[in-house]
Design a protein around this motif. Structure first.
Motif, mmCIF file in Angstrom:
data_model
loop_
_atom_site.group_PDB
_atom_site.id
_atom_site.type_symbol
_atom_site.label_atom_id
_atom_site.label_comp_id
_atom_site.label_asym_id
_atom_site.label_seq_id
_atom_site.Cartn_x
_atom_site.Cartn_y
_atom_site.Cartn_z
ATOM 1 N N SER A 1 31.337 11.858 43.289
ATOM 2 C CA SER A 1 32.519 10.952 44.415
ATOM 3 C C SER A 1 31.997 11.099 45.760
ATOM 4 N N PRO A 2 32.951 9.999 46.282
ATOM 5 C CA PRO A 2 32.757 9.869 47.790
ATOM 6 C C PRO A 2 34.267 10.565 48.495
ATOM 7 N N ALA A 3 33.817 10.816 49.544
ATOM 8 C CA ALA A 3 35.486 11.199 50.236
ATOM 9 C C ALA A 3 36.070 10.577 50.935
ATOM 10 N N GLY A 4 37.258 10.543 50.890
ATOM 11 C CA GLY A 4 38.456 10.075 52.041
ATOM 12 C C GLY A 4 39.585 9.864 52.677
ATOM 13 N N PHE A 5 40.032 9.653 53.196
ATOM 14 C CA PHE A 5 41.625 9.805 53.277
ATOM 15 C C PHE A 5 42.235 9.053 54.686
ATOM 16 N N GLY B 1 46.798 4.966 48.969
ATOM 17 C CA GLY B 1 46.208 5.567 47.907
ATOM 18 C C GLY B 1 45.397 6.645 48.612
ATOM 19 N N PHE B 2 44.725 6.274 50.070
ATOM 20 C CA PHE B 2 44.679 7.488 50.814
ATOM 21 C C PHE B 2 45.128 8.264 51.017
ATOM 22 N N ALA B 3 46.308 8.189 51.275
ATOM 23 C CA ALA B 3 47.043 9.534 52.173
ATOM 24 C C ALA B 3 47.577 10.719 50.587
ATOM 25 N N GLY C 1 44.673 14.594 45.306
ATOM 26 C CA GLY C 1 44.942 15.125 43.896
ATOM 27 C C GLY C 1 43.716 14.181 43.202
ATOM 28 N N ALA C 2 44.467 12.203 43.589
ATOM 29 C CA ALA C 2 43.568 12.086 42.864
ATOM 30 C C ALA C 2 43.206 11.125 42.996
ATOM 31 N N ASP C 3 42.305 9.603 42.219
ATOM 32 C CA ASP C 3 41.088 9.518 42.753
ATOM 33 C C ASP C 3 40.717 7.802 43.238
ATOM 34 N N LYS C 4 40.984 8.622 45.303
ATOM 35 C CA LYS C 4 41.408 7.513 46.041
ATOM 36 C C LYS C 4 40.462 5.609 46.323
ATOM 37 N N PHE C 5 39.504 6.250 45.457
ATOM 38 C CA PHE C 5 38.685 5.366 45.327
ATOM 39 C C PHE C 5 38.408 3.635 44.104
ATOM 40 N N ALA C 6 39.643 4.832 43.203
ATOM 41 C CA ALA C 6 39.838 3.772 41.944
ATOM 42 C C ALA C 6 40.702 2.360 42.090
ATOM 43 N N GLY C 7 39.991 0.892 42.035
ATOM 44 C CA GLY C 7 40.012 -0.681 42.776
ATOM 45 C C GLY C 7 39.971 -0.494 43.518
#
Length: 198
Positions: free
Chosen positions: A71-75, A125-127, A130-136
């Protein structure tokens, strides 16, 4: 590993991965470090309170999967800035303890997504960790790096990691701009001030 070691390791990795060499460096000005006996003690809570009076835009830094990641990364990132017009450079700051930064460093590329006023939930969501930040979250691929380009943003900047410097408990990441564009030209940006969105 110390601050300088962390930045040096990131730069070594990027060079070994075939990242383009930095442009010729200009001569460094004479610098003098602040001595320990010259530092006035600053309470961290007071530091945060006072600096919180400075309103900032809000971005999400994204990168494509690297080194076999699925999966991609993001913050979420408030500490983003333009840096240079010639060559076109931008910068963002990321905590040295960030779990997302190593994934972006391995990719060697990133996209800055400038959030719109209605994207507060995207930021939240991106903050989280551990979660799937890209979900939805709707996105497509930025044209040069392939990093996620989030839908509905006011602007995006597609970059290659150019340099990494130490800055206390953060790293200062400089990106060379490869492509950029705007979304809704009339859209207002998401702003953060004194612990809340404006």
């Amino acid at each position: 590993m110390g601050h300088a070691g962390a930045a040096a390791a990131a730069v070594r990795y990027l060079r070994s991965a075939g990242a383009p060499a930095a442009v010729e460096a200009l001569p460094r000005p004479e610098l003098r470090c602040v001595g320990e006996d010259e530092r006035a003690p600053v309470d961290p809570a007071e530091f945060r309170r006072v600096l919180g009076t400075f309103a900032t835009g809000v971005t999400v830094i994204t990168a494509p999967p690297a080194d076999g990641a699925s999966s991609p990364a993001g913050f979420a990132c408030q500490s983003f800035s333009s840096l240079s017009l010639d060559p076109p450079l931008v910068a963002f700051m990321v905590g040295r303890a960030s779990a997302t930064w190593p994934r972006i460093a391995r990719a060697g590329v990133f996209c800055v997504n400038v959030l719109a006023a209605h994207q507060g939930e995207v930021c939240r969501g991106f903050a989280v960790s551990g979660a799937d930040k890209f979900a939805g979250v709707a996105y497509d691929a930025a044209p040069v790096s392939g990093s996620p380009r989030l839908a509905g943003t006011v602007a995006w900047i597609d970059c290659t990691v150019h340099a990494v410097h130490t800055g206390g408990d953060h790293l200062i990441v400089v990106g060379r701009v490869d492509a950029l564009g705007t979304g809704d030209r009339d859209g207002a940006p998401l702003l953060f001030h004194r612990g809340r969105f404006l």
